[in-house]
Design a protein around this motif. Structure first.
Motif, PDB file in Angstrom:
ATOM      1  N   TRP A 172      59.804  34.144  35.705  1.00  0.00           N
ATOM      2  CA  TRP A 172      58.648  33.417  34.945  1.00  0.00           C
ATOM      3  C   TRP A 172      58.735  31.858  33.566  1.00  0.00           C
ATOM      4  O   TRP A 172      57.401  32.268  33.325  1.00  0.00           O
ATOM      5  N   ASN A 173      59.108  31.492  35.251  1.00  0.00           N
ATOM      6  CA  ASN A 173      59.196  29.867  34.211  1.00  0.00           C
ATOM      7  C   ASN A 173      57.705  29.949  33.939  1.00  0.00           C
ATOM      8  O   ASN A 173      57.024  29.020  33.940  1.00  0.00           O
ATOM      9  N   GLU A 174      57.270  29.737  35.557  1.00  0.00           N
ATOM     10  CA  GLU A 174      56.300  29.391  36.229  1.00  0.00           C
ATOM     11  C   GLU A 174      55.263  30.560  35.774  1.00  0.00           C
ATOM     12  O   GLU A 174      53.573  29.745  35.628  1.00  0.00           O
ATOM     13  N   PHE A 224      58.469  33.578  28.034  1.00  0.00           N
ATOM     14  CA  PHE A 224      59.692  33.322  27.423  1.00  0.00           C
ATOM     15  C   PHE A 224      60.534  34.580  28.041  1.00  0.00           C
ATOM     16  O   PHE A 224      60.254  35.703  28.099  1.00  0.00           O
ATOM     17  N   THR A 225      61.615  33.810  28.507  1.00  0.00           N
ATOM     18  CA  THR A 225      62.903  34.906  29.899  1.00  0.00           C
ATOM     19  C   THR A 225      63.924  35.299  28.830  1.00  0.00           C
ATOM     20  O   THR A 225      64.336  35.859  28.817  1.00  0.00           O
ATOM     21  N   GLY A 226      64.794  34.179  28.378  1.00  0.00           N
ATOM     22  CA  GLY A 226      65.892  34.722  27.858  1.00  0.00           C
ATOM     23  C   GLY A 226      67.287  35.280  28.335  1.00  0.00           C
ATOM     24  O   GLY A 226      67.580  34.569  29.554  1.00  0.00           O
ATOM     25  N   CYS A 227      67.536  36.013  28.299  1.00  0.00           N
ATOM     26  CA  CYS A 227      67.984  37.152  29.284  1.00  0.00           C
ATOM     27  C   CYS A 227      67.184  38.593  30.528  1.00  0.00           C
ATOM     28  O   CYS A 227      68.949  38.823  31.015  1.00  0.00           O
ATOM     29  N   GLN A 250      61.006  38.037  24.280  1.00  0.00           N
ATOM     30  CA  GLN A 250      61.366  37.980  25.697  1.00  0.00           C
ATOM     31  C   GLN A 250      60.379  38.407  26.523  1.00  0.00           C
ATOM     32  O   GLN A 250      59.806  39.934  26.663  1.00  0.00           O
ATOM     33  N   GLY A 251      59.440  37.838  27.423  1.00  0.00           N
ATOM     34  CA  GLY A 251      58.457  38.919  28.393  1.00  0.00           C
ATOM     35  C   GLY A 251      56.778  38.263  27.519  1.00  0.00           C
ATOM     36  O   GLY A 251      56.133  38.396  27.789  1.00  0.00           O
TER      37      GLY A 251
END
Length: 352
Positions: free
Chosen positions: A113-115, A119-122, A218-219
């Motif tokens: 998800w960085n790629e 937003f990733t979070g938990c 997130q997401g």
């Protein structure tokens, strides 16, 4: 023979046994460390996790293990030649006050998800190929620094980073995740060989080292979110200290849980001379660094941590000395910071 000699010269032993009732049994020693608990954020409770129930992995804390002296091998970076007798209480107390320990902090490598700029979070997503390479490179940089215990978040990207990094360590010990979530898990994961235990490193996971929870973000794609809410609003959610995103955590709230866990579980290990690696996330590590370096809430919001770059601290006398990032396993500078790190590296050179 060389391995046995190495064990005798550089460390005592620890047994990793489990006790659900007692939790972590540690000796915090007489360390006097400045607390940042007076900050308003440290008086808050992260209700976001509590109201989701124990079944959620963000709330589920594995029952902590109890450490007793006998089985799990450790490598303290005290003088390997002149260690005091454990029968002499005064000598042991003096040694504890002067003991050194290495603390390695690593932000996980790039995630999927960085790629994708999400937003990733938990949310629990793994590393990319680049993230795997970053974790391996981090391992090469710390390959001559002793590691006795590893702490990670409950998220796979941090655990992958820790495991991949340790494949590069010259000591060749095997990291083993400690499973304390049930009697069956403890029974089924038991190691029956004392020699194998000596060649292992316990890995303890905790959701309190997780990335901060980004709530309704997130997401979502970061650029699209900025277009929708405005760049200033998104920047405020991401970079302010005490303003959380919608239904998410602020950095202040993340720091509350991460620093509390560090002080309760990790700091006693460092103060007793054990060398620790923490593989975690940008915000949970920023929170811990805020505590280690005594940063203000304004200073910490400008702190940036690169993925896969280890940072070394030396814990001694109740203080933490930042030593930067080892540039390569052959770099002499970082190992010259203490005599004991140099001795450890010399022992590795003799063994391998």
């Amino acid at each position: 023979m060389a391995v046995n000699s190495f064990h005798q010269s550089v460390g005592g032993t620890l047994e990793f046994s489990r006790n659900l009732k007692s939790g972590y049994q540690t000796n915090k020693g007489n360390a006097s460390l400045k607390s940042i608990s007076n900050s308003k954020g440290f008086l808050l409770h992260s209700r976001l996790f509590l109201k989701t129930g124990e079944s959620n992995y963000c709330t589920h804390e594995r029952k902590s293990s109890v450490l007793h002296a006998s089985s799990y091998q450790t490598t303290t970076i005290t003088d390997p030649v002149s260690s005091p007798s454990h029968n002499n209480d005064a000598a042991a107390t003096s040694a504890k006050k002067s003991s050194e320990a290495a603390l390695i902090l690593i932000r996980h490598g790039e995630s999927l998800w960085n790629e994708k700029n999400l937003f990733t979070g938990c949310v629990d997503v793994p590393l990319t190929k680049k993230g795997v390479e970053e974790a391996i490179e981090a391992g090469k940089r710390i390959s001559n620094i002793p590691v006795d215990m590893i702490y990670t978040s409950a998220l796979i990207r941090a655990q992958m980073t820790a495991m991949l990094a340790m494949t590069q360590h010259r000591r060749k010990k095997v990291p083993i995740i400690i499973h304390d979530e049930s009697d069956q898990a403890r029974s089924w994961s038991k190691v029956s060989s004392d020699e194998t235990i000596k060649q292992s490193i316990p890995v303890i996971t905790s959701w309190r080292l997780n990335e901060r929870m980004y709530g309704e973000l997130q997401g979502l794609n970061k650029q699209e979110t900025a277009d929708r809410y405005g760049k200033e609003q998104v920047h405020e959610w991401r970079r302010s200290y005490d303003i959380p995103p919608p239904n998410g955590e602020s950095l202040e709230m993340c720091a509350e849980r991460a620093v509390a866990y560090f002080k309760e579980h990790i700091e006693p290990q460092l103060m007793s001379g054990k060398n620790v690696m923490i593989a975690a996330h940008g915000n949970s590590l920023r929170s811990i660094i805020m505590y280690l370096d005594k940063l203000t809430s304004q200073e910490v919001i400008s702190l940036e941590l690169s993925t896969g770059i280890p940072m070394l601290y030396i814990a001694k006398g109740g203080k933490y000395l930042r030593r930067g990032s080892p540039a390569a396993p052959t770099e002499a500078g970082v190992y010259a910071y203490t005599k004991n790190l140099a001795l450890y590296r010399q022992k590795l050179d003799e063994m391998f």
